[in-house]
Design a protein around this motif. Structure first.
Motif, PDB file in Angstrom:
ATOM      1  N   PHE A  60       2.625  18.216  16.489  1.00  0.00           N
ATOM      2  CA  PHE A  60       1.759  17.035  16.362  1.00  0.00           C
ATOM      3  C   PHE A  60       2.265  15.964  17.328  1.00  0.00           C
ATOM      4  N   PRO A  61       1.345  15.115  17.823  1.00  0.00           N
ATOM      5  CA  PRO A  61       1.741  14.058  18.761  1.00  0.00           C
ATOM      6  C   PRO A  61       2.061  12.732  18.087  1.00  0.00           C
ATOM      7  N   THR A  62       1.590  12.555  16.867  1.00  0.00           N
ATOM      8  CA  THR A  62       1.724  11.275  16.169  1.00  0.00           C
ATOM      9  C   THR A  62       2.292  11.518  14.783  1.00  0.00           C
ATOM     10  N   LEU A  63       3.236  10.656  14.394  1.00  0.00           N
ATOM     11  CA  LEU A  63       3.906  10.803  13.107  1.00  0.00           C
ATOM     12  C   LEU A  63       3.881   9.463  12.384  1.00  0.00           C
ATOM     13  N   VAL A  64       3.282   9.450  11.191  1.00  0.00           N
ATOM     14  CA  VAL A  64       3.263   8.254  10.354  1.00  0.00           C
ATOM     15  C   VAL A  64       4.332   8.397   9.272  1.00  0.00           C
ATOM     16  N   PHE A  65       5.189   7.396   9.156  1.00  0.00           N
ATOM     17  CA  PHE A  65       6.089   7.331   8.006  1.00  0.00           C
ATOM     18  C   PHE A  65       5.531   6.301   7.038  1.00  0.00           C
ATOM     19  N   THR A  66       5.456   6.674   5.770  1.00  0.00           N
ATOM     20  CA  THR A  66       4.809   5.837   4.775  1.00  0.00           C
ATOM     21  C   THR A  66       5.693   5.659   3.550  1.00  0.00           C
ATOM     22  N   GLY A  67       5.743   4.429   3.042  1.00  0.00           N
ATOM     23  CA  GLY A  67       6.469   4.180   1.802  1.00  0.00           C
ATOM     24  C   GLY A  67       7.213   2.858   1.808  1.00  0.00           C
ATOM     25  N   GLY A  68       7.098   2.126   0.711  1.00  0.00           N
ATOM     26  CA  GLY A  68       7.883   0.923   0.501  1.00  0.00           C
ATOM     27  C   GLY A  68       9.203   1.275  -0.159  1.00  0.00           C
ATOM     28  N   PRO A  69       9.861   0.340  -0.836  1.00  0.00           N
ATOM     29  CA  PRO A  69      11.104   0.644  -1.550  1.00  0.00           C
ATOM     30  C   PRO A  69      10.883   1.741  -2.587  1.00  0.00           C
ATOM     31  N   ASN A  70      11.825   2.673  -2.678  1.00  0.00           N
ATOM     32  CA  ASN A  70      11.705   3.778  -3.617  1.00  0.00           C
ATOM     33  C   ASN A  70      11.736   3.246  -5.042  1.00  0.00           C
ATOM     34  N   PRO A  71      10.725   3.548  -5.871  1.00  0.00           N
ATOM     35  CA  PRO A  71      10.670   2.973  -7.219  1.00  0.00           C
ATOM     36  C   PRO A  71      11.782   3.461  -8.132  1.00  0.00           C
ATOM     37  N   THR A  72      12.296   4.664  -7.874  1.00  0.00           N
ATOM     38  CA  THR A  72      13.350   5.213  -8.720  1.00  0.00           C
ATOM     39  C   THR A  72      14.733   4.765  -8.269  1.00  0.00           C
ATOM     40  N   HIS A  73      14.947   4.743  -6.947  1.00  0.00           N
ATOM     41  CA  HIS A  73      16.248   4.359  -6.397  1.00  0.00           C
ATOM     42  C   HIS A  73      16.051   3.337  -5.275  1.00  0.00           C
ATOM     43  N   PRO A  74      15.643   2.104  -5.603  1.00  0.00           N
ATOM     44  CA  PRO A  74      15.366   1.105  -4.570  1.00  0.00           C
ATOM     45  C   PRO A  74      16.574   0.764  -3.711  1.00  0.00           C
ATOM     46  N   ILE A  99       5.598   7.171  16.757  1.00  0.00           N
ATOM     47  CA  ILE A  99       5.738   6.853  15.343  1.00  0.00           C
ATOM     48  C   ILE A  99       4.880   5.649  14.967  1.00  0.00           C
ATOM     49  N   LEU A 100       4.127   5.800  13.888  1.00  0.00           N
ATOM     50  CA  LEU A 100       3.401   4.695  13.271  1.00  0.00           C
ATOM     51  C   LEU A 100       4.034   4.414  11.909  1.00  0.00           C
ATOM     52  N   LEU A 101       3.948   3.171  11.482  1.00  0.00           N
ATOM     53  CA  LEU A 101       4.638   2.753  10.260  1.00  0.00           C
ATOM     54  C   LEU A 101       3.642   2.255   9.224  1.00  0.00           C
ATOM     55  N   GLU A 102       3.814   2.734   7.981  1.00  0.00           N
ATOM     56  CA  GLU A 102       3.024   2.256   6.837  1.00  0.00           C
ATOM     57  C   GLU A 102       4.042   1.880   5.769  1.00  0.00           C
ATOM     58  N   PRO A 103       4.402   0.598   5.632  1.00  0.00           N
ATOM     59  CA  PRO A 103       5.531   0.210   4.795  1.00  0.00           C
ATOM     60  C   PRO A 103       5.196  -0.312   3.411  1.00  0.00           C
ATOM     61  N   LYS A 104       3.966  -0.113   2.937  1.00  0.00           N
ATOM     62  CA  LYS A 104       3.569  -0.750   1.680  1.00  0.00           C
ATOM     63  C   LYS A 104       3.344   0.225   0.522  1.00  0.00           C
ATOM     64  N   ALA A 105       3.101   1.476   0.777  1.00  0.00           N
ATOM     65  CA  ALA A 105       2.700   2.423  -0.273  1.00  0.00           C
ATOM     66  C   ALA A 105       3.762   2.539  -1.357  1.00  0.00           C
ATOM     67  N   THR A 106       3.293   2.606  -2.603  1.00  0.00           N
ATOM     68  CA  THR A 106       4.194   2.779  -3.746  1.00  0.00           C
ATOM     69  C   THR A 106       3.906   4.049  -4.533  1.00  0.00           C
ATOM     70  N   ASN A 107       2.912   4.824  -4.116  1.00  0.00           N
ATOM     71  CA  ASN A 107       2.606   6.089  -4.772  1.00  0.00           C
ATOM     72  C   ASN A 107       1.955   7.019  -3.754  1.00  0.00           C
ATOM     73  N   THR A 108       1.744   8.261  -4.141  1.00  0.00           N
ATOM     74  CA  THR A 108       1.243   9.254  -3.200  1.00  0.00           C
ATOM     75  C   THR A 108      -0.179   8.951  -2.744  1.00  0.00           C
ATOM     76  N   GLY A 109      -1.011   8.442  -3.649  1.00  0.00           N
ATOM     77  CA  GLY A 109      -2.363   8.085  -3.258  1.00  0.00           C
ATOM     78  C   GLY A 109      -2.364   7.036  -2.162  1.00  0.00           C
ATOM     79  N   GLN A 110      -1.513   6.020  -2.314  1.00  0.00           N
ATOM     80  CA  GLN A 110      -1.414   4.995  -1.282  1.00  0.00           C
ATOM     81  C   GLN A 110      -0.786   5.555  -0.013  1.00  0.00           C
ATOM     82  N   ASN A 111       0.169   6.481  -0.134  1.00  0.00           N
ATOM     83  CA  ASN A 111       0.707   7.132   1.052  1.00  0.00           C
ATOM     84  C   ASN A 111      -0.411   7.705   1.917  1.00  0.00           C
TER      85      ASN A 111
END
Length: 224
Positions: A60-74, A99-111
């Motif tokens: 793949f040419p583009t990679l998105v990393f998604t996720g805010g602070p981990n809810p279990t181990h912040p 790399i693209l960044l998505e730093p707000k998701a808190t669950n898989t649906g938001q990911n």
């Protein structure tokens, strides 16, 4: 002797049940080139490590990393999963431009939904997407993506670890089984809530899930 036998008196039947659920969570998709990949947030660096490996193979040419602070181990990723994952991928040679960044998701649906928005905003036309997740999370990620992004072709992937190997990486047998059971509950229940598409659950996997729930592997269950 199995990993963590000294730490916990987990029976052979419970171990077999956990293996059954582990196998069910794996989608066994054949890896093939995709327009983009999404590295789903998690509690360890396995996702960015494997994502970097796959990127370097040209899948793949583009990679998105998604996720805010981990809810279990912040405390593990205080600036958010996506931020730390991006930094680790850069250290592993993935170029910043990929790399693209998505730093707000808190669950898989938001990911999924927020990553879709990030890709669209960046002008990436995505007909196929590779979801890179923790090994026990493949099926839930697939079912969620099929619900929220039905017109995209989905390929699921995770680091090629066997159950024993993953327990060694995490270092806590009980915690891993709790996570397997928690994701199994979500695979079963989330379609009823409109969060995911329904997945067929084999009788042996459902029975293993019931036994482990009754045995107290329940810290990751959603309480009704």
């Amino acid at each position: 002797m199995r990993v963590a036998d000294i730490q916990l008196a987990i029976t052979d039947e419970q171990w077999r049940d956990a293996q059954t659920i582990w196998d069910y969570h794996q989608m066994h998709h054949e890896l093939r080139p995709c327009d983009a990949a999404i590295g789903l947030g998690s509690h360890d660096l396995g996702v960015p490590v494997y994502a970097a490996e796959l990127y370097h193979t040209g899948l793949f040419p583009t990679l998105v990393f998604t996720g805010g602070p981990n809810p279990t181990h912040p405390e593990r990723f205080p600036r958010g999963e996506a931020v730390h994952f991006r930094e680790h991928a850069l250290e592993l040679g993935v170029p910043e431009s990929a790399i693209l960044l998505e730093p707000k998701a808190t669950n898989t649906g938001q990911n999924i939904s927020l990553s879709q928005e990030v890709l669209a905003s960046a002008g990436r036309k995505v007909r196929s997407v590779m979801l890179i997740a923790m090994p026990y999370m493949e099926r839930r990620a697939f079912a969620t993506c099929r619900k929220l992004w039905p017109d995209v072709e989905v390929v699921c992937s995770s680091a090629p670890l066997e159950f024993n190997g993953y327990v060694k990486v995490i270092g806590n047998e009980k915690h891993v089984i709790d996570m397997l059971v928690g994701d199994m509950q979500r695979v079963i229940e989330y379609p009823k809530l409109g969060f995911a598409v329904e997945q067929e659950v084999p009788e042996e996997a459902n029975a293993a899930y019931d036994r482990l729930c009754r045995a107290g592997f329940d810290t990751r269950l959603i309480k009704s």
